[in-house]
Motif scaffolding. Structure first.
Motif: not given
Length: 85
Positions: A38, A42, A46, A54, A58, A61-62
């Motif tokens: 990650g 990331i 970013s 981002v 994120s 998506l989580f």
């Protein structure tokens, strides 16, 4: 949820990765790689798309990944009972 699982099939721990028996050797798990991978992904994302984009993607998506198991019929058909006190 554990009430529907036969006793011989239960793990006995909250998470097999967190609670291992001392006599069992530790083997690599996918969770062990999540943080380093990650961090490696990331940072460049970013830089390319900006931190706010981002973080937004994120977070969305989580949420999708967290709610996705509810779409499985096996999860939706679990018996609903009141917790024992």
């Amino acid at each position: 949820m554990e009430r529907g699982v036969p006793g011989d099939r239960r793990d006995g721990g909250a998470d097999a990765g967190d609670q291992r028996r001392r006599d069992q050797p530790r083997h690599g798990e996918s969770g062990d790689l999540a943080i380093p991978l990650g961090l490696l992904t990331i940072g460049p994302l970013s830089q390319s798309f900006g931190p706010y984009a981002v973080i937004t993607v994120s977070g969305l998506l989580f949420i999708v990944i967290a709610v996705l198991p509810l779409a499985a019929p096996a999860v939706r058909e679990l018996p609903h009972t009141a917790p024992e006190r």
